[in-house]
Design a protein around this motif. Structure first.
Motif, PDB file in Angstrom:
ATOM      1  N   PRO A 119      -1.686   4.092  18.439  1.00  0.00           N
ATOM      2  CA  PRO A 119      -1.015   3.145  19.312  1.00  0.00           C
ATOM      3  C   PRO A 119       0.425   2.890  18.869  1.00  0.00           C
ATOM      4  O   PRO A 119       0.763   3.067  17.707  1.00  0.00           O
ATOM      5  CB  PRO A 119      -1.856   1.867  19.161  1.00  0.00           C
ATOM      6  CG  PRO A 119      -2.461   1.977  17.795  1.00  0.00           C
ATOM      7  CD  PRO A 119      -2.691   3.442  17.583  1.00  0.00           C
ATOM      8  N   SER A 171      -3.126  -0.188  -6.737  1.00  0.00           N
ATOM      9  CA  SER A 171      -3.076   0.757  -7.860  1.00  0.00           C
ATOM     10  C   SER A 171      -1.641   0.823  -8.398  1.00  0.00           C
ATOM     11  O   SER A 171      -0.922   1.797  -8.183  1.00  0.00           O
ATOM     12  CB  SER A 171      -3.575   2.134  -7.431  1.00  0.00           C
ATOM     13  OG  SER A 171      -3.473   2.343  -6.042  1.00  0.00           O
ATOM     14  N   ASN A 220       0.429   7.922   2.349  1.00  0.00           N
ATOM     15  CA  ASN A 220       1.339   8.768   3.148  1.00  0.00           C
ATOM     16  C   ASN A 220       2.328   7.930   3.961  1.00  0.00           C
ATOM     17  O   ASN A 220       3.524   8.202   3.968  1.00  0.00           O
ATOM     18  CB  ASN A 220       0.523   9.641   4.104  1.00  0.00           C
ATOM     19  CG  ASN A 220      -0.441  10.547   3.361  1.00  0.00           C
ATOM     20  OD1 ASN A 220      -0.047  11.230   2.431  1.00  0.00           O
ATOM     21  ND2 ASN A 220      -1.698  10.539   3.760  1.00  0.00           N
ATOM     22  N   VAL A 221       1.799   6.917   4.656  1.00  0.00           N
ATOM     23  CA  VAL A 221       2.681   6.081   5.482  1.00  0.00           C
ATOM     24  C   VAL A 221       3.601   5.247   4.584  1.00  0.00           C
ATOM     25  O   VAL A 221       4.785   5.088   4.873  1.00  0.00           O
ATOM     26  CB  VAL A 221       1.848   5.196   6.449  1.00  0.00           C
ATOM     27  CG1 VAL A 221       2.737   4.195   7.170  1.00  0.00           C
ATOM     28  CG2 VAL A 221       1.112   6.065   7.472  1.00  0.00           C
ATOM     29  N   SER A 272       0.081  -0.670  11.376  1.00  0.00           N
ATOM     30  CA  SER A 272      -0.172   0.426  12.326  1.00  0.00           C
ATOM     31  C   SER A 272      -1.670   0.580  12.585  1.00  0.00           C
ATOM     32  O   SER A 272      -2.164   1.693  12.742  1.00  0.00           O
ATOM     33  CB  SER A 272       0.416   1.727  11.785  1.00  0.00           C
ATOM     34  OG  SER A 272      -0.318   2.137  10.644  1.00  0.00           O
ATOM     35  N   ARG A 300      -0.454   3.816 -10.662  1.00  0.00           N
ATOM     36  CA  ARG A 300      -0.246   5.063  -9.904  1.00  0.00           C
ATOM     37  C   ARG A 300       1.116   5.038  -9.210  1.00  0.00           C
ATOM     38  O   ARG A 300       1.890   6.004  -9.268  1.00  0.00           O
ATOM     39  CB  ARG A 300      -1.373   5.219  -8.868  1.00  0.00           C
ATOM     40  CG  ARG A 300      -1.180   6.365  -7.892  1.00  0.00           C
ATOM     41  CD  ARG A 300      -2.331   6.463  -6.902  1.00  0.00           C
ATOM     42  NE  ARG A 300      -2.426   5.336  -6.003  1.00  0.00           N
ATOM     43  CZ  ARG A 300      -1.738   5.211  -4.867  1.00  0.00           C
ATOM     44  NH1 ARG A 300      -0.886   6.157  -4.507  1.00  0.00           N
ATOM     45  NH2 ARG A 300      -1.880   4.152  -4.107  1.00  0.00           N
ATOM     46  N   GLY A 330       0.838  -1.201   0.000  1.00  0.00           N
ATOM     47  CA  GLY A 330       0.000   0.000   0.000  1.00  0.00           C
ATOM     48  C   GLY A 330       0.865   1.240   0.000  1.00  0.00           C
ATOM     49  O   GLY A 330       1.744   1.394   0.843  1.00  0.00           O
ATOM     50  N   ASP A 388      -4.893   1.444  13.890  1.00  0.00           N
ATOM     51  CA  ASP A 388      -5.006   2.426  14.985  1.00  0.00           C
ATOM     52  C   ASP A 388      -6.445   2.661  15.452  1.00  0.00           C
ATOM     53  O   ASP A 388      -6.725   3.681  16.087  1.00  0.00           O
ATOM     54  CB  ASP A 388      -4.325   3.742  14.607  1.00  0.00           C
ATOM     55  CG  ASP A 388      -5.088   4.521  13.542  1.00  0.00           C
ATOM     56  OD1 ASP A 388      -6.064   3.998  12.974  1.00  0.00           O
ATOM     57  OD2 ASP A 388      -4.698   5.679  13.286  1.00  0.00           O
ATOM     58  N   SER A 407      -6.615   1.929   8.379  1.00  0.00           N
ATOM     59  CA  SER A 407      -7.104   1.061   9.461  1.00  0.00           C
ATOM     60  C   SER A 407      -8.583   0.748   9.329  1.00  0.00           C
ATOM     61  O   SER A 407      -9.049  -0.277   9.808  1.00  0.00           O
ATOM     62  CB  SER A 407      -6.886   1.749  10.808  1.00  0.00           C
ATOM     63  OG  SER A 407      -5.527   1.877  11.048  1.00  0.00           O
ATOM     64  N   THR A 426       5.498   7.701  11.959  1.00  0.00           N
ATOM     65  CA  THR A 426       4.848   6.386  12.072  1.00  0.00           C
ATOM     66  C   THR A 426       5.659   5.351  11.293  1.00  0.00           C
ATOM     67  O   THR A 426       5.897   4.232  11.764  1.00  0.00           O
ATOM     68  CB  THR A 426       3.408   6.480  11.501  1.00  0.00           C
ATOM     69  OG1 THR A 426       2.736   7.525  12.199  1.00  0.00           O
ATOM     70  CG2 THR A 426       2.658   5.176  11.629  1.00  0.00           C
ATOM     71  N   GLY A 449      -1.773   0.210   4.598  1.00  0.00           N
ATOM     72  CA  GLY A 449      -3.162   0.523   4.245  1.00  0.00           C
ATOM     73  C   GLY A 449      -3.876   1.214   5.389  1.00  0.00           C
ATOM     74  O   GLY A 449      -3.365   1.297   6.513  1.00  0.00           O
ATOM     75  N   GLY A 509       3.358   2.292  15.822  1.00  0.00           N
ATOM     76  CA  GLY A 509       3.431   3.644  15.297  1.00  0.00           C
ATOM     77  C   GLY A 509       3.680   4.484  16.527  1.00  0.00           C
ATOM     78  O   GLY A 509       4.385   4.043  17.436  1.00  0.00           O
TER      79      GLY A 509
HETATM   80  N1  LIG Z   1      -0.355   3.975  14.920  1.00  0.00           N
HETATM   81  C1  LIG Z   1      -0.109   5.224  14.590  1.00  0.00           C
HETATM   82  O1  LIG Z   1       0.506   5.984  15.325  1.00  0.00           O
HETATM   83  C2  LIG Z   1      -0.573   5.763  13.251  1.00  0.00           C
HETATM   84  C3  LIG Z   1      -0.241   7.079  12.890  1.00  0.00           C
HETATM   85  C4  LIG Z   1      -0.633   7.545  11.621  1.00  0.00           C
HETATM   86  C5  LIG Z   1      -1.346   6.711  10.771  1.00  0.00           C
HETATM   87  N2  LIG Z   1      -1.673   5.440  11.185  1.00  0.00           N
HETATM   88  C6  LIG Z   1      -2.453   4.554  10.288  1.00  0.00           C
HETATM   89  O2  LIG Z   1      -1.876   4.506   9.010  1.00  0.00           O
HETATM   90  C7  LIG Z   1      -2.937   4.316   8.068  1.00  0.00           C
HETATM   91  C8  LIG Z   1      -2.489   4.767   6.701  1.00  0.00           C
HETATM   92  O3  LIG Z   1      -2.396   6.189   6.676  1.00  0.00           O
HETATM   93  P1  LIG Z   1      -2.070   6.965   5.330  1.00  0.00           P
HETATM   94  O4  LIG Z   1      -2.061   8.406   5.685  1.00  0.00           O
HETATM   95  O5  LIG Z   1      -0.908   6.370   4.671  1.00  0.00           O
HETATM   96  O6  LIG Z   1      -3.388   6.652   4.479  1.00  0.00           O
HETATM   97  P2  LIG Z   1      -3.569   6.896   2.911  1.00  0.00           P
HETATM   98  O7  LIG Z   1      -2.587   7.899   2.405  1.00  0.00           O
HETATM   99  O8  LIG Z   1      -5.015   7.150   2.717  1.00  0.00           O
HETATM  100  O9  LIG Z   1      -3.195   5.467   2.274  1.00  0.00           O
HETATM  101  C9  LIG Z   1      -3.922   4.303   2.549  1.00  0.00           C
HETATM  102  C10 LIG Z   1      -3.957   3.420   1.311  1.00  0.00           C
HETATM  103  O10 LIG Z   1      -4.775   4.037   0.318  1.00  0.00           O
HETATM  104  C11 LIG Z   1      -4.233   3.799  -0.974  1.00  0.00           C
HETATM  105  N3  LIG Z   1      -3.979   5.106  -1.597  1.00  0.00           N
HETATM  106  C12 LIG Z   1      -3.204   6.119  -1.119  1.00  0.00           C
HETATM  107  N4  LIG Z   1      -3.201   7.162  -1.954  1.00  0.00           N
HETATM  108  C13 LIG Z   1      -3.987   6.829  -2.996  1.00  0.00           C
HETATM  109  C14 LIG Z   1      -4.389   7.482  -4.181  1.00  0.00           C
HETATM  110  N5  LIG Z   1      -3.961   8.713  -4.498  1.00  0.00           N
HETATM  111  N6  LIG Z   1      -5.214   6.820  -5.016  1.00  0.00           N
HETATM  112  C15 LIG Z   1      -5.649   5.572  -4.734  1.00  0.00           C
HETATM  113  N7  LIG Z   1      -5.296   4.894  -3.623  1.00  0.00           N
HETATM  114  C16 LIG Z   1      -4.486   5.515  -2.775  1.00  0.00           C
HETATM  115  C17 LIG Z   1      -2.931   3.018  -0.792  1.00  0.00           C
HETATM  116  O11 LIG Z   1      -3.173   1.628  -1.042  1.00  0.00           O
HETATM  117  P3  LIG Z   1      -2.841   0.991  -2.492  1.00  0.00           P
HETATM  118  O12 LIG Z   1      -1.423   1.357  -2.821  1.00  0.00           O
HETATM  119  O13 LIG Z   1      -3.069  -0.461  -2.306  1.00  0.00           O
HETATM  120  O14 LIG Z   1      -3.800   1.627  -3.453  1.00  0.00           O
HETATM  121  C18 LIG Z   1      -2.601   3.234   0.667  1.00  0.00           C
HETATM  122  O15 LIG Z   1      -1.927   2.151   1.269  1.00  0.00           O
HETATM  123  C19 LIG Z   1      -4.096   5.127   8.658  1.00  0.00           C
HETATM  124  O16 LIG Z   1      -5.326   4.544   8.328  1.00  0.00           O
HETATM  125  C20 LIG Z   1      -3.874   5.053  10.118  1.00  0.00           C
HETATM  126  O17 LIG Z   1      -4.709   4.057  10.624  1.00  0.00           O
HETATM  127  C21 LIG Z   1      -1.293   4.959  12.387  1.00  0.00           C
END
Ligand SMILES: NC(=O)c1ccc[n+]([C@@H]2O[C@H](COP(=O)([O-])OP(=O)(O)OC[C@H]3O[C@@H](n4cnc5c(N)ncnc54)[C@H](OP(=O)(O)O)[C@@H]3O)[C@@H](O)[C@H]2O)c1
Length: 332
Positions: free
Chosen positions: A127, A37, A13-14, A94, A40, A10, A96, A74, A286, A72, A124
């Motif tokens: 949690p 994707s 951002n992370v 992660s 992309r 995935g 959360d 959460s 994270t 991906g 992260g």
């Molecule tokens: N434990 C902690 O301290 C902590 C802190 C921050 C975040 N988190 C967790 O980390 C998770 C991921 O955060 P994130 O900010 O990385 O989420 P994100 O940017 O929305 O990415 C999540 C998934 O969406 C898909 N994606 C991302 N950008 C895309 C785009 N432009 N078009 C289509 N698909 C796209 C990707 O999967 P594909 O590549 O498979 O399409 C990616 O793995 C959060 O849900 C949160 O639960 C945990």
């Protein structure tokens, strides 16, 4: 030394944060990325091998990962991807959604044990690091109740979940939400009052909203202020800004937080323990924690361990590349 072979699952951002973090950890190497994707990601990272996540046979053969770091979301991705991928490879994630961690742990524990793999879940900063600090503070100051405060700096911390919630409102084109800790609440905890807080007693919420052409400002404001769970329990301010202002003044993913616990030792001497993090980039921070856990997962797997682990179950020596000798000499 043979490097730990890491695969990213995935790319958001992370995922970007993990890509960057692996470059700072010379004992690890990125062998490939899997995504839903592929095009992309290939476009963003020309030259990096990317395969579809569904084709496990292909990525196992091509990337031969020791550990997959699941990046991906959460809400919808990890509950599905975690139990599927742990059948194929050791994983770190992660997840959360705090209230659903027991349920997620149980599903990963069963699947990881059945496959003979290691799954490290819910790591992260929170949690993650903050979970560990809460447990340590509670153990070292019995009776102290650990509290978490977020957004202690002047700008506050960007809450991605609340920003997403704002963007679901009809008439909202884009939005960002900054959380602010209430200083008086932090002081009460530091004084050892162990107060019984309602959510709105600890934090306020500041929204920066870009409207769609012709959208009704008052209706949007009302919807925000009345949104249950997200904004209704909090003192919330809504500011309308242009897209340019949002992009320039409120960019990036800054966040910060504090775990604080206060109580007494011995015959009533006050004791306060605090742990503070400040991140200019929440997803990169994270990611750095995830990468250290990938090292630990590879070591646990090498020892023949299996099942689901959290940061609470893993010795700190497993996270670091430092030798025992170095740790005993300089870090104790
Ligand atoms: N434990 C902690 O301290 C902590 C802190 C921050 C975040 N988190 C967790 O980390 C998770 C991921 O955060 P994130 O900010 O990385 O989420 P994100 O940017 O929305 O990415 C999540 C998934 O969406 C898909 N994606 C991302 N950008 C895309 C785009 N432009 N078009 C289509 N698909 C796209 C990707 O999967 P594909 O590549 O498979 O399409 C990616 O793995 C959060 O849900 C949160 O639960 C945990």
């Amino acid at each position: 030394m043979e490097k730990i072979r890491v695969m990213i699952v995935g790319y958001g951002n992370v995922g970007r944060g993990v890509f960057a973090a692996l470059g700072n950890n010379p004992d690890m190497e990125l062998t490939g990325i899997v995504s839903r994707s592929v095009e992309r990601v290939k476009k963003e990272l020309p030259g990096t091998p990317v395969l579809p996540v569904e084709d496990a046979a292909a990525w196992k053969a091509a990337f031969r990962p020791d550990v997959a770091i699941l990046c991906g979301g959460s809400k919808d991705d990890l509950p599905k991807q975690g139990p599927q991928l742990i059948r194929e490879v050791n994983t770190v994630d992660s997840f959360d959604n705090h209230s659903r961690i027991p349920e997620y742990w149980a599903s990963m524990e069963a699947a990881a044990k059945a496959a003979g793999h290691v799954s490290v879940i819910s790591t992260g900063w929170d949690p993650g690091i903050f979970s560990l600090e809460r447990v340590l503070a509670g153990a070292f100051i019995p009776g102290a109740r650990p509290y978490g405060f977020y957004g202690l700096g002047p700008k506050g911390g960007l809450s991605m979940g609340h920003s997403d919630a704002l963007r679901t409102i009809p008439g909202v084109r884009d939005a960002r939400q900054f959380t602010h800790a209430i200083p008086e609440a932090v002081d009460r905890v530091r004084r050892g009052e162990n107060p019984e807080f309602q959510p709105g007693d600890m934090h306020t919420r500041e929204c920066f909203v870009v409207l769609e052409e012709g959208a009704d400002k008052e209706a949007v404001t009302r919807t925000i202020l009345e949104m249950p769970g997200y904004f209704a329990p909090y003192k919330t301010t809504v500011n309308f800004v242009s897209q340019q202002e949002l992009d320039e003044k409120y960019k990036g993913f800054p966040h910060d937080g504090l775990v604080v616990a206060a109580g007494v030792t011995g015959k009533g001497h006050s004791a306060v323990a605090e742990y503070r993090c400040q991140w200019e980039s929440n997803p990169e921070a994270t990611a750095n924690v995830l990468v250290a856990h990938a090292r630990a997962a590879a070591r646990l797997a090498r020892e023949g361990r299996s099942g689901a682990f959290t940061i609470l179950d893993i010795p700190a020596t497993y996270f670091t590349t430092l030798s025992r000798e170095e740790l005993l000499k300089h870090w104790m």
